[in-house]
Write a protein that holds these residues in place. Structure first.
Motif, short mmCIF file in Angstrom:
data_model
loop_
_atom_site.label_atom_id
_atom_site.label_comp_id
_atom_site.label_asym_id
_atom_site.label_seq_id
_atom_site.Cartn_x
_atom_site.Cartn_y
_atom_site.Cartn_z
N ALA A 1 28.77 33.83 58.90
CA ALA A 1 29.80 32.92 58.93
C ALA A 1 29.58 32.19 60.43
O ALA A 1 29.35 32.65 61.31
CB ALA A 1 31.33 33.37 58.68
N THR A 2 29.86 30.84 60.42
CA THR A 2 29.97 29.94 61.64
C THR A 2 30.82 30.59 62.57
O THR A 2 32.12 30.53 62.10
CB THR A 2 29.93 28.54 61.44
N PRO B 1 34.65 26.88 60.26
CA PRO B 1 34.96 26.18 58.93
C PRO B 1 35.36 27.13 57.77
O PRO B 1 34.70 28.10 57.54
CB PRO B 1 33.47 25.61 58.81
N GLY B 2 36.51 26.67 57.12
CA GLY B 2 36.97 27.56 56.02
C GLY B 2 37.48 28.56 56.19
O GLY B 2 38.03 29.36 55.24
N SER B 3 37.91 28.75 57.56
CA SER B 3 39.08 30.17 57.86
C SER B 3 40.34 29.70 57.50
O SER B 3 40.62 28.54 57.30
CB SER B 3 38.74 30.26 59.29
N ALA B 4 41.07 30.80 57.39
CA ALA B 4 42.58 30.64 57.17
C ALA B 4 43.26 30.63 58.54
O ALA B 4 44.56 30.25 58.39
CB ALA B 4 42.95 31.86 56.26
N PRO C 1 44.94 27.34 60.78
CA PRO C 1 43.81 26.60 60.82
C PRO C 1 43.69 25.58 61.64
O PRO C 1 42.87 24.84 62.17
CB PRO C 1 43.43 26.57 59.58
N GLN D 1 40.29 35.32 57.36
CA GLN D 1 40.02 34.68 56.00
C GLN D 1 40.77 35.54 55.05
O GLN D 1 40.76 36.72 55.39
CB GLN D 1 38.83 34.20 55.72
N ARG E 1 37.15 39.50 49.92
CA ARG E 1 36.02 38.69 49.92
C ARG E 1 35.73 38.04 48.47
O ARG E 1 35.08 36.91 48.56
CB ARG E 1 34.80 39.57 50.13
N GLY F 1 38.28 36.74 46.77
CA GLY F 1 39.25 35.69 46.61
C GLY F 1 40.47 36.09 45.88
O GLY F 1 41.11 36.99 46.26
#
Length: 281
Positions: free
Chosen positions: A67-68, A90-93, A115, A139, A183, A185
């Motif tokens: 992940a970035t 990006p995309g983290s909670a 976020p 996340q 992981r 979801g």
């Protein structure tokens, strides 16, 4: 017994270290955030200053590598106030901001952040002291929300003297149906969240835990009139119930619970404070 103001998780270590390094944090913050993340300390893996850890392979409580990573910066706002800012993952909670006075740690949690947060001030620090900071993304899926409207006013004398055995985090039998990875979801999201009003400032939350590999759970609140949820309590893994003593803005709010994993970790930044600006006595 008299009701503690914000006692949700033990905070003795946090308060001791925070008192040694800066002025007391905002009311209610430290009593909600433990000195080490749920499940114990982060795997250290701290890189040299300005570099990001490689992340390693995924394990319990840790997201997969790749992940970035967030990018963290620090500047001196005043000789004893440090401003931190970042570009999030990006995309983290959300993100966890931590500090230490030695690069190898131990690191102490300053705050779990939503976020949308991209800046934080660490104020009133010890003069001529070097501080190290790092940021870690988290996340994971969240439960459906529940809305709570507490009675107006404060605690009665009876409320203050009543037992508060409902307040500490716990694992309620029959409310854990684990087997889903965070992981993956939605299937790992907590379900069946209920909120029982205990008094004018107290709520008991219970939910069903579906996650098998979470680092912990976050209770998040969105006060009435706000557009975003903010983490208010961090809990160990396998916990499925906790009480909350609310702040005034949380008496009428929407609440949800998130099972989460830690993700990519930022670079480590260091900054040394200057002389105190306080006038001598």
């Amino acid at each position: 017994m008299p009701l503690p103001l914000r006692a949700v998780v033990p905070a003795v270590l946090v308060l001791a270290l925070a008192a040694a390094c800066s002025a007391p944090p905002p009311a209610g913050h430290s009593a909600r955030v433990p000195g080490a993340p749920p499940g114990g300390a982060h795997p250290d893996g701290t890189a040299a200053e300005g570099l990001s850890p490689d992340g390693g392979s995924a394990g319990p409580g840790k997201a997969r590598a790749g992940a970035t990573a967030p990018t963290l910066r620090a500047t001196l706002a005043t000789p004893t106030d440090i401003d931190l800012s970042w570009r999030g993952a990006p995309g983290s909670a959300g993100h966890v901001l931590e500090f230490a006075t030695e690069e190898a740690g131990p690191y102490t949690v300053l705050k779990y952040l939503p976020p949308g947060a991209t800046a934080y001030r660490h104020p009133d620090l010890i003069p001529r002291t070097t501080f190290f900071y790092r940021l870690r993304a988290f996340q994971g899926p969240a439960s459906a929300p529940v809305d709570v409207s507490l009675p107006a006013g404060g605690l009665t004398a009876a409320d203050e003297e009543a037992g508060h055995d409902w307040l500490p985090p716990r694992t309620v039998p029959g409310r854990s149906v684990t087997g889903h990875s965070v992981r993956d979801g939605g299937a790992a999201a907590p379900s069946g969240l209920t909120a029982e009003i205990k008094h004018a400032n107290g709520i008991l939350f219970i939910w069903t835990d579906h996650a098998s590999d979470e680092a912990g759970h976050l209770l998040e609140a969105r006060p009435r009139g706000s557009s975003a949820y903010d983490p208010v309590v961090v809990l160990d893994r396998d916990i499925n119930s906790t009480g909350l003593i609310t702040l005034p803005t949380e008496k009428r709010a929407s609440y949800r619970v998130r099972a989460f994993l830690y993700g990519a970790e930022s670079n480590v930044v260091r900054l040394t404070t200057g002389d105190s600006t306080a006038a001598p006595e």
